[in-house]
Motif scaffolding. Structure first.
Motif, short mmCIF file in Angstrom:
data_model
loop_
_atom_site.label_atom_id
_atom_site.label_comp_id
_atom_site.label_asym_id
_atom_site.label_seq_id
_atom_site.Cartn_x
_atom_site.Cartn_y
_atom_site.Cartn_z
N ARG A 131 0.82 -1.21 0.00
CA ARG A 131 0.00 0.00 0.00
C ARG A 131 0.85 1.26 0.00
N CYS A 132 2.15 1.13 0.32
CA CYS A 132 3.03 2.30 0.38
C CYS A 132 3.19 2.92 -1.00
N LEU A 133 3.10 4.23 -1.07
CA LEU A 133 3.20 4.96 -2.34
C LEU A 133 4.62 5.48 -2.60
N ASN A 134 5.59 5.01 -1.82
CA ASN A 134 7.00 5.36 -2.07
C ASN A 134 7.20 6.88 -2.13
N CYS A 135 6.78 7.56 -1.09
CA CYS A 135 6.82 9.02 -1.13
C CYS A 135 8.23 9.58 -1.01
N ASP A 136 9.23 8.70 -0.83
CA ASP A 136 10.60 9.18 -0.86
C ASP A 136 11.15 9.24 -2.28
N VAL A 137 10.37 8.77 -3.25
CA VAL A 137 10.76 8.87 -4.65
C VAL A 137 10.12 10.12 -5.23
N GLU A 138 10.93 11.14 -5.46
CA GLU A 138 10.46 12.48 -5.79
C GLU A 138 10.31 12.70 -7.29
N THR A 139 9.37 13.55 -7.65
CA THR A 139 9.30 14.02 -9.03
C THR A 139 10.32 15.15 -9.21
N VAL A 140 11.13 15.06 -10.26
CA VAL A 140 12.13 16.08 -10.57
C VAL A 140 11.88 16.56 -12.00
N PHE A 141 11.78 17.88 -12.16
CA PHE A 141 11.39 18.47 -13.45
C PHE A 141 12.57 19.24 -14.05
N ALA A 142 12.87 18.96 -15.34
CA ALA A 142 13.96 19.64 -16.04
C ALA A 142 13.35 20.53 -17.13
N GLU A 143 13.34 21.84 -16.89
CA GLU A 143 12.70 22.78 -17.83
C GLU A 143 13.23 22.69 -19.26
N PRO A 144 14.56 22.58 -19.47
CA PRO A 144 15.06 22.60 -20.86
C PRO A 144 14.50 21.47 -21.73
N LEU A 145 14.06 20.37 -21.11
CA LEU A 145 13.57 19.23 -21.87
C LEU A 145 12.06 19.30 -22.14
N CYS A 146 11.37 20.22 -21.47
CA CYS A 146 9.91 20.26 -21.58
C CYS A 146 9.47 20.92 -22.89
#
Length: 587
Positions: free
Chosen positions: A472-487
């Motif tokens: 049931r754990c949602l692995n909240c220690d695994v963060e979303t990281v966003f790289a603007e140049p690739l978007c």
């Protein structure tokens, strides 16, 4: 950001050990817990669960992951860990530390300092180490074998245990030329009720924590048939449930506050009521009734909640007739307080207006530079996990002091971010967000449980249920990281997000931006994640408060602008405060 590992005072990497449980790597999971929490088996049965309200599973279902009970899964299923514990230091550093009290804070200090070569001497008035873990938590909640095992891991590191020796003078202890003294003596005095009849009926009116200690050490094995427990905290719940096992057939808990305002944990109240113990609210004790010195009952005044012109809550009499309940014994569990008659007031140690030592909340140092406090002795009664956290930080301070460094110069925690991507659409963790109801911990049959004060009630998850709960754990220690140049602003991440936490919009100040998001960000205590300006002039805004860390945005992104990176924080303990010293002791 708030998640379960930040909500835990000892900063346990909760999702990491839960993943290990799901992989059936119970010993590895236990050792992660042991480094931070010191007492995983104890806490897996008794923790107040400060991490669970922060669990992200509670954002898609009513119940968070059973983080506390999963600690017990690791503890119950681990292999022999003695070969993985720190060895005794081969070299002593010549520094002597006195520790007053053998409870969880004190044992944590000893656990952290002993491998570094310190001589640690632990004093306690009881014959066995453990403090309130051993004396105040009933055996039907916490078997003595679990206490013996986890206290034994600390004892194996080689402290000098001077048990049965109560310290009655801090000045005399300081005169013994210790390099530092840690006070972890707890909050040993239960509050009394000075109301009419207290002295006359004293033989059958007991202070709750003292009575529980007598039961734990085998000095009390029975109580009257009719019992009233006064108080609404966890100690009151332990008192009433213990009474049911020692002959109390008519046991009531009577509280001056409302049911929802009681300090007892919700699950503690549930367990008491499951054992046929009624909880009566809004009743204030007025007098103990007695006949020729024998307790006959307690008289109560009915009250209700009202609010004054300033909105302050108060309890006022309803005007209804008083209520009288007959009883044979009363257990008073209306709070605990510290008692420091053994600390002289002429040794450079300041006390505040509540007669508590003045203690720094970061370093746990007192105004005497050689004396540190932790656990209930520092700031009043709380719980085991806070005591452990205090012990870790006090040990850092003691280590810095003995190295001639400033105790306020705290070493920074170690932080790492590591990508979890293993292929184009493959992750190193299971990120399923499907609904899964929290599993209930099985309990022993009530009739059997009530027949023996030492018979553990909760049976714990077996491996199969433990796996399902861990999933049931949602692995909240695994963060979303966003790289603007690739978007490329294709909005694929917006379309696939299950909770609408991502918005591409024109920038603005925070008050303007929050209501314009796809899902308005109403929690002002949670910062927004706002990107740099993108080629279209818009910004990407992410509301971390509702993000599930499921990784669907990173899976869907065609350019890899989103990544999932595991966030690991290593809170500094004494062995990382002075690396050169740590290496020397181990050599």
């Amino acid at each position: 950001m708030v998640d379960c590992q930040w909500a835990c005072p000892a900063h346990t990497p909760v999702p990491e050990y839960i993943r290990l449980i799901a992989e059936q790597r119970y010993t590895d999971a236990y050792m992660i817990n042991w480094k931070s929490n010191v007492f995983p088996g104890v806490l897996g049965r008794t923790c107040d669960r400060p991490c669970e309200p922060a669990c992200r599973r509670g954002r898609i279902e009513e119940e968070p992951v059973a983080i506390c009970r999963l600690k017990r899964v690791a503890a119950d299923n681990k292999d022999d860990v003695t070969g993985r514990l720190p060895p005794r230091a081969k070299l002593k550093n010549g520094k002597r530390i006195a520790v007053v009290g053998a409870g969880p804070a004190s044992l944590t200090v000893a656990r952290d300092l002993l491998p570094l070569g310190y001589e640690v001497v632990i004093y306690d008035g009881d014959a066995k180490a453990g403090g309130m873990i051993r004396s105040q938590i009933p055996r039907f909640r916490l078997p003595e074998s679990v206490i013996d095992e986890e206290v034994g891991y600390v004892a194996a590191l080689g402290p000098t245990l001077r048990l049965g020796e109560r310290i009655d003078s801090l000045k005399a202890l300081l005169a013994e030329d210790y390099d530092a003294v840690f006070v972890g003596s707890g909050a040993p005095r239960g509050r009394d009720l000075d109301i009419p009849g207290r002295q006359e009926a004293a033989a059958n009116i007991h202070i709750g924590i003292d009575w529980l200690s007598k039961v734990s050490f085998g000095h009390v094995d029975k109580i009257g048939r009719r019992v009233i427990v006064l108080g609404g905290g966890n100690t009151a719940m332990d008192c009433c449930r213990t009474s049911r096992r020692l002959g109390g057939t008519d046991v009531k808990v009577i509280v001056r506050s409302g049911f929802d305002e009681m300090k007892a944990s919700p699950w503690e109240k549930e367990d008491a009521m499951h054992e046929d113990i009624p909880i009566l609210n809004y009743l204030v004790p007025k007098a103990f009734t007695h006949d020729a010195g024998k307790l006959t009952g307690v008289t109560f005044e009915k009250v209700d909640v009202s609010f004054d012109d300033q909105g302050r809550r108060q309890l006022l009499p309803t005007g209804e007739p008083d209520v009288h309940f007959e009883c044979d014994d009363v257990l008073v569990a209306v709070g605990q307080e510290n008692a420091f008659p053994w600390i002289e007031r002429d040794i450079g140690l300041e006390f505040d207006r509540w007669n508590m030592p003045v203690v720094n909340e970061t370093t746990f140092a007192s105004t005497n530079p050689k004396v540190f406090f932790g656990g209930d002795a520092a700031f009043g009664p709380k719980n085991i996990i806070w005591a452990v956290a205090h012990g870790h930080q006090a040990a850092v301070s003691i280590h810095l002091l003995c190295e001639g460094q400033d105790v306020a110069d705290r070493p920074a925690p170690g932080v790492t971010l590591v990508s979890q991507k293993m292929g184009i659409h493959e992750w190193s963790y299971d990120n399923d967000i499907s609904n899964a109801v929290r599993h209930r911990v099985p309990q022993r049959d009530k009739v059997e449980a009530l027949g023996n004060v030492k018979l553990e009630v909760e049976l714990g998850f077996d491996q199969g249920v433990g796996y399902k709960e861990a999933q049931r754990c949602l692995n909240c220690d695994v963060e979303t990281v966003f790289a603007e140049p690739l978007c490329i602003e294709c909005d694929a991440c917006v379309d696939i997000c299950p909770v609408d936490c991502i918005t591409f919009t024109e920038n603005g100040d925070e008050a303007d931006l929050r209501p314009r998001l796809k899902a308005p960000a109403l929690n002002l205590e949670q910062d927004l994640y706002v990107s740099k300006t993108l080629p279209t002039g818009k910004v990407m805004v992410k509301d971390e408060d509702v993000c599930l860390h499921c990784g669907l945005c990173a899976e869907r992104c065609p350019t890899g602008a989103w990544d999932m990176q595991k966030f690991l924080i290593e809170i500094t303990q004494a062995d990382g405060a002075c690396p050169s010293h740590s290496r020397m002791a181990a050599e």
